[in-house]
Design an enzyme around this catalytic site. Structure first.
Site, PDB file in Angstrom:
ATOM      1  N   LYS A 133      49.303 -19.290 -15.045  1.00 31.09           N
ATOM      2  CA  LYS A 133      48.097 -18.176 -15.066  1.00 31.09           C
ATOM      3  C   LYS A 133      46.803 -18.590 -14.568  1.00 31.09           C
ATOM      4  O   LYS A 133      46.663 -19.923 -14.859  1.00 31.09           O
ATOM      5  CB  LYS A 133      48.193 -17.864 -16.642  1.00 31.09           C
ATOM      6  CG  LYS A 133      47.999 -16.429 -16.855  1.00 31.09           C
ATOM      7  CD  LYS A 133      48.485 -16.111 -18.579  1.00 31.09           C
ATOM      8  CE  LYS A 133      47.480 -14.947 -19.176  1.00 31.09           C
ATOM      9  NZ  LYS A 133      48.000 -14.640 -20.503  1.00 31.09           N
ATOM     10  N   SER A 181      40.518  -9.286 -24.407  1.00 27.58           N
ATOM     11  CA  SER A 181      39.924 -10.480 -23.704  1.00 27.58           C
ATOM     12  C   SER A 181      39.633  -9.830 -22.289  1.00 27.58           C
ATOM     13  O   SER A 181      38.830 -10.502 -21.571  1.00 27.58           O
ATOM     14  CB  SER A 181      40.673 -11.750 -23.806  1.00 27.58           C
ATOM     15  OG  SER A 181      40.740 -12.274 -25.246  1.00 27.58           O
ATOM     16  N   HIS A 230      40.080 -11.042 -32.740  1.00 25.66           N
ATOM     17  CA  HIS A 230      41.054 -11.863 -32.884  1.00 25.66           C
ATOM     18  C   HIS A 230      40.330 -12.764 -34.130  1.00 25.66           C
ATOM     19  O   HIS A 230      41.149 -13.155 -35.165  1.00 25.66           O
ATOM     20  CB  HIS A 230      40.774 -13.227 -31.839  1.00 25.66           C
ATOM     21  CG  HIS A 230      41.404 -12.779 -30.631  1.00 25.66           C
ATOM     22  ND1 HIS A 230      40.738 -13.005 -29.243  1.00 25.66           N
ATOM     23  CD2 HIS A 230      42.583 -12.660 -30.209  1.00 25.66           C
ATOM     24  CE1 HIS A 230      41.559 -12.726 -28.470  1.00 25.66           C
ATOM     25  NE2 HIS A 230      42.810 -12.341 -28.897  1.00 25.66           N
ATOM     26  N   ARG A 250      47.205  -3.656 -31.722  1.00 21.06           N
ATOM     27  CA  ARG A 250      46.104  -2.427 -31.439  1.00 21.06           C
ATOM     28  C   ARG A 250      46.736  -0.968 -31.134  1.00 21.06           C
ATOM     29  O   ARG A 250      46.062  -0.097 -31.254  1.00 21.06           O
ATOM     30  CB  ARG A 250      45.215  -3.023 -30.202  1.00 21.06           C
ATOM     31  CG  ARG A 250      44.344  -4.023 -30.410  1.00 21.06           C
ATOM     32  CD  ARG A 250      43.870  -4.861 -29.194  1.00 21.06           C
ATOM     33  NE  ARG A 250      45.064  -5.463 -28.574  1.00 21.06           N
ATOM     34  CZ  ARG A 250      44.840  -6.108 -27.391  1.00 21.06           C
ATOM     35  NH1 ARG A 250      43.710  -6.364 -26.809  1.00 21.06           N
ATOM     36  NH2 ARG A 250      45.890  -6.912 -27.061  1.00 21.06           N
TER      37      ARG A 250
END
Ligand code: ADP
Length: 163
Positions: free
Chosen positions: A46, A133, A22, A95
């Protein structure tokens, strides 16, 4: 859009926790935008490993020396937050092909509901494309060393915490 207008972007994410991937993305995007809001999107459905306060403090710490970066958080639609801070751009990282598939749909939706908010993608540097993460959280839960994946301020703090 007026071309003289400041180029303001929102970089939304959970940042649970923020990783070196990040940070690299935001630093590279700082050469493109006048201002970047690194903003934590809060999804009440979440479960997060780190509290909002911890994640915000880390973001403040990590970007303290980057004057183009402001830290924020929001609930609800990302495009509404963009409107709030007058941002016409969203910043996202890619990515791999799964990121692309997911991000493509979200970006097209945001462009419609967000009144032409443009998503700008930066491809992850090879050195960071394996970092997520999710993986970092798994390593933390297993008491592993995450210093290769997160900014030193975070790994140092985690190392001094009792497990
Ligand atoms: P979300 O909960 O939206 O997935 P994340 O915090 O995981 O939020 O990621 C936010 C953004 O950062 C996404 O665009 C993601 O593709 C990008 N990103 C995550 N990890 C990396 C990395 N290692 N390199 C480049 N971009 C990354």
């Amino acid at each position: 859009m007026n071309t003289n207008q400041q180029k303001i972007a929102v970089f939304p994410g959970s940042f649970d926790p923020i990783t070196k991937g990040h940070v690299d993305l935001v630093n590279r995007a700082s050469q493109v935008f006048d201002k970047i809001y690194v903003a934590i999107g809060i999804n009440s459905q979440k479960k997060y490993l780190f509290s909002l306060e911890e994640r915000l403090n880390w973001l403040q710490d990590v970007f303290a020396n980057n004057e183009k970066v402001a830290i924020g958080h929001f609930e609800g639609l990302t495009v509404n937050y963009c409107k709030e801070v007058n941002a016409h751009f969203l910043l996202r990282g890619l990515r791999n092909a799964s990121d692309f598939d997911y991000e493509k749909t979200i970006s097209q939706l945001n462009s419609i509901i967000g009144d032409n908010v443009e998503t700008v993608f930066l491809i992850s540097k090879p050195a960071y494309s394996h970092i997520s993460s999710t993986i970092v959280r798994e390593i933390i839960k297993g008491n592993g060393d995450v210093s290769a994946f997160v900014p030193s301020t975070i790994s140092e703090e985690l190392n001094t915490k009792p497990s």
